[in-house]
Each structure stands twice: as structure tokens, then as C-alpha cells.
Motif scaffolding. Structure first.
Motif, PDB file in Angstrom:
ATOM      1  N   LYS A  28       0.842  -1.199   0.000  1.00 40.11           N
ATOM      2  CA  LYS A  28       0.000   0.000   0.000  1.00 40.11           C
ATOM      3  C   LYS A  28       0.876   1.248   0.000  1.00 40.11           C
ATOM      4  O   LYS A  28       0.619   2.196  -0.726  1.00 40.11           O
ATOM      5  CB  LYS A  28      -0.924  -0.012   1.217  1.00 40.11           C
ATOM      6  N   THR A  29       1.937   1.239   0.794  1.00 45.28           N
ATOM      7  CA  THR A  29       2.845   2.380   0.850  1.00 45.28           C
ATOM      8  C   THR A  29       3.509   2.603  -0.504  1.00 45.28           C
ATOM      9  O   THR A  29       3.593   3.727  -0.980  1.00 45.28           O
ATOM     10  CB  THR A  29       3.915   2.155   1.934  1.00 45.28           C
ATOM     11  N   ILE A  30       3.963   1.535  -1.136  1.00 39.84           N
ATOM     12  CA  ILE A  30       4.590   1.658  -2.456  1.00 39.84           C
ATOM     13  C   ILE A  30       3.589   2.205  -3.463  1.00 39.84           C
ATOM     14  O   ILE A  30       3.900   3.107  -4.241  1.00 39.84           O
ATOM     15  CB  ILE A  30       5.163   0.306  -2.920  1.00 39.84           C
ATOM     16  N   MET A  31       2.356   1.703  -3.452  1.00 41.18           N
ATOM     17  CA  MET A  31       1.345   2.176  -4.402  1.00 41.18           C
ATOM     18  C   MET A  31       1.006   3.637  -4.158  1.00 41.18           C
ATOM     19  O   MET A  31       0.872   4.407  -5.102  1.00 41.18           O
ATOM     20  CB  MET A  31       0.089   1.306  -4.333  1.00 41.18           C
ATOM     21  N   SER A  32       0.873   4.065  -2.896  1.00 40.93           N
ATOM     22  CA  SER A  32       0.565   5.471  -2.647  1.00 40.93           C
ATOM     23  C   SER A  32       1.744   6.353  -3.056  1.00 40.93           C
ATOM     24  O   SER A  32       1.550   7.454  -3.553  1.00 40.93           O
ATOM     25  CB  SER A  32       0.176   5.699  -1.186  1.00 40.93           C
ATOM     26  N   TYR A  33       2.969   5.865  -2.867  1.00 32.79           N
ATOM     27  CA  TYR A  33       4.152   6.600  -3.302  1.00 32.79           C
ATOM     28  C   TYR A  33       4.132   6.785  -4.815  1.00 32.79           C
ATOM     29  O   TYR A  33       4.366   7.877  -5.323  1.00 32.79           O
ATOM     30  CB  TYR A  33       5.410   5.842  -2.866  1.00 32.79           C
ATOM     31  N   LEU A  34       3.816   5.711  -5.541  1.00 26.52           N
ATOM     32  CA  LEU A  34       3.746   5.803  -6.998  1.00 26.52           C
ATOM     33  C   LEU A  34       2.628   6.738  -7.432  1.00 26.52           C
ATOM     34  O   LEU A  34       2.799   7.547  -8.343  1.00 26.52           O
ATOM     35  CB  LEU A  34       3.554   4.422  -7.619  1.00 26.52           C
ATOM     36  N   ASP A  35       1.467   6.641  -6.789  1.00 23.50           N
ATOM     37  CA  ASP A  35       0.357   7.526  -7.128  1.00 23.50           C
ATOM     38  C   ASP A  35       0.742   8.990  -6.934  1.00 23.50           C
ATOM     39  O   ASP A  35       0.382   9.843  -7.731  1.00 23.50           O
ATOM     40  CB  ASP A  35      -0.879   7.210  -6.280  1.00 23.50           C
ATOM     41  N   GLU A  36       1.487   9.276  -5.863  1.00 31.02           N
ATOM     42  CA  GLU A  36       1.895  10.649  -5.578  1.00 31.02           C
ATOM     43  C   GLU A  36       2.916  11.164  -6.584  1.00 31.02           C
ATOM     44  O   GLU A  36       2.953  12.344  -6.881  1.00 31.02           O
ATOM     45  CB  GLU A  36       2.498  10.744  -4.174  1.00 31.02           C
ATOM     46  N   ASN A  37       3.770  10.273  -7.089  1.00 30.29           N
ATOM     47  CA  ASN A  37       4.892  10.720  -7.903  1.00 30.29           C
ATOM     48  C   ASN A  37       4.758  10.443  -9.393  1.00 30.29           C
ATOM     49  O   ASN A  37       5.514  10.988 -10.180  1.00 30.29           O
ATOM     50  CB  ASN A  37       6.191  10.117  -7.363  1.00 30.29           C
ATOM     51  N   LEU A  38       3.820   9.601  -9.797  1.00 27.44           N
ATOM     52  CA  LEU A  38       3.627   9.327 -11.220  1.00 27.44           C
ATOM     53  C   LEU A  38       2.393  10.057 -11.732  1.00 27.44           C
ATOM     54  O   LEU A  38       1.430   9.448 -12.184  1.00 27.44           O
ATOM     55  CB  LEU A  38       3.505   7.814 -11.474  1.00 27.44           C
ATOM     56  N   TYR A  39       2.427  11.352 -11.636  1.00 24.57           N
ATOM     57  CA  TYR A  39       1.340  12.175 -12.142  1.00 24.57           C
ATOM     58  C   TYR A  39       1.960  13.404 -12.795  1.00 24.57           C
ATOM     59  O   TYR A  39       3.110  13.746 -12.542  1.00 24.57           O
ATOM     60  CB  TYR A  39       0.393  12.613 -11.017  1.00 24.57           C
ATOM     61  N   THR A  40       1.201  14.050 -13.634  1.00 22.53           N
ATOM     62  CA  THR A  40       1.608  15.341 -14.189  1.00 22.53           C
ATOM     63  C   THR A  40       0.398  16.253 -14.193  1.00 22.53           C
ATOM     64  O   THR A  40      -0.737  15.792 -14.302  1.00 22.53           O
ATOM     65  CB  THR A  40       2.149  15.205 -15.627  1.00 22.53           C
ATOM     66  N   LYS A  41       0.633  17.544 -14.058  1.00 21.08           N
ATOM     67  CA  LYS A  41      -0.473  18.509 -14.098  1.00 21.08           C
ATOM     68  C   LYS A  41      -1.180  18.470 -15.443  1.00 21.08           C
ATOM     69  O   LYS A  41      -2.364  18.723 -15.523  1.00 21.08           O
ATOM     70  CB  LYS A  41       0.037  19.940 -13.853  1.00 21.08           C
ATOM     71  N   GLN A  42      -0.429  18.186 -16.472  1.00 15.91           N
ATOM     72  CA  GLN A  42      -0.962  18.059 -17.826  1.00 15.91           C
ATOM     73  C   GLN A  42      -0.639  16.652 -18.320  1.00 15.91           C
ATOM     74  O   GLN A  42       0.468  16.177 -18.105  1.00 15.91           O
ATOM     75  CB  GLN A  42      -0.318  19.091 -18.770  1.00 15.91           C
TER      76      GLN A  42
END
Length: 182
Positions: A28-42
Motif C-alpha cells: 500500500k505504501t509503495i502504491m501510494s508513493y507511486l500515485d503521488e509521484n507518477l502524475y503530471t499537471k498536464q
């Protein structure tokens, strides 16, 4: 002997249960870390089977800069038609680092050329960007993030430095990540 075996089996079941729950929380921690860091505003994605990146660097912008840079940048963008512009450091220099307003005096028109064309951009810091006189990298990062099409991020707090981020490039017809700009 039966009491011993029952106790032993209960211990094994308990151990497996605790061990499983520990790894479940880890996942869960790894997935939330990825969710937080694998995004872009666009969103960044392939178009017509390609993703073109234009890299620019060392503009060494000052407050009273030569406006021909805007014309030349516009011509370059119109010719290359990139999907992303990477600014590879040394964007500002000297008096453009004296204050946040001085910094904006240079980067707003430069980034405006990209925003007019709806081209996302990202930056990393160079040695001149780190020569802060009136402010540190963190306030520079905040100023960059004011731009809607700037997809750069500070990066994870637990990693030293600024600009340690990843930009996921998605498939043309799905949300699958097929490429990363690190």
C-alpha cells in the motif's frame, strides 16, 4: 505432544498472518508513493505513434533580456512541434535571481511562448540557477509551478535535492505508462 503441535500450528498461522499484513501495508505504501509521484499537471502521451521532446538549456536569462529570444524560441517550437520541452538548467542568471519578481520578468515571457502553443514543459536546475542571491531553489520551484503547463515537480521529500522527479508518458489510446522521463 498434541498441545505442542497445536501451539506450534497456531504460532505459524499467527506468524504468516502478521507477515502477510506487514507486506500488505508495504505494498500500500509503495502504491501510494507511486500515485503521488507518477502524475503530471498536464497529461503527456504519445500522438500518432510518437512523442517528441525538445531540449533547451543555458538561456542565462536576465531582467532586460534580448526579446529576439522569444521570436527564435517561437520559430523553433513551430518548426519542431514538440510534445514536451525540457529546460535543462541555467535558465536564469545574475539580476534575474535578485527577487521572485525579477525571475518572473524573464521566465514569464519565455514560458508564455510555450503556453501560447499549449506545449507542456519541465525544468531541472543548473549551476547558475543554484547561484541564488535573494532566494533559494525552493522558492524558484514554487515560481515555476505557477505555470499551468510546467509539469516539473520538486520531487520526493526523502530524496535530497530539487527536481528529482519522473514524468510518465502514456500510451496513445490508454492510461498505460509506456515511457518515463526521469
Amino acid at each position: 505432544m498434541q498441545v505442542f503441535m497445536c501451539s506450534f500450528l497456531l504460532f505459524i498461522v499467527f506468524f504468516i498472518g502478521v507477515h502477510y499484513n506487514e507486506h500488505k501495508n508495504e505494498r500500500k505504501t509503495i502504491m501510494s508513493y507511486l500515485d503521488e509521484n507518477l502524475y503530471t499537471k498536464q497529461p503527456l502521451s504519445f500522438k500518432n505513434g510518437r512523442f517528441r521532446i525538445l531540449c533547451i538549456s543555458d538561456l542565462h536569462g536576465v531582467v532586460n533580456f534580448d526579446k529576439r529570444i522569444l521570436r527564435d524560441l517561437a520559430a523553433l517550437l513551430d518548426n519542431v512541434k514538440p510534445d514536451l520541452v525540457m529546460v535543462l538548467g541555467d535558465l536564469i542568471w545574475r539580476d534575474a535571481m535578485d527577487s521572485p519578481d525579477a525571475m518572473r520578468a524573464f521566465i514569464k515571457p519565455v514560458f508564455g511562448v510555450m503556453e501560447e502553443r499549449q506545449i507542456p514543459f519541465a525544468h531541472v536546475f543548473g549551476n547558475h540557477d543554484n547561484d541564488c542571491v535573494g532566494h533559494c531553489d525552493f522558492s524558484q520551484q514554487e515560481i515555476y509551478e505557477e505555470f499551468a503547463l510546467d509539469v516539473a515537480k520538486r520531487g520526493p521529500e526523502e530524496i535530497h535535492g530539487m527536481g528529482n522527479y519522473v514524468l510518465p508518458i502514456r500510451a496513445e489510446h490508454s492510461d498505460d505508462i509506456v515511457y518515463n522521463v526521469w
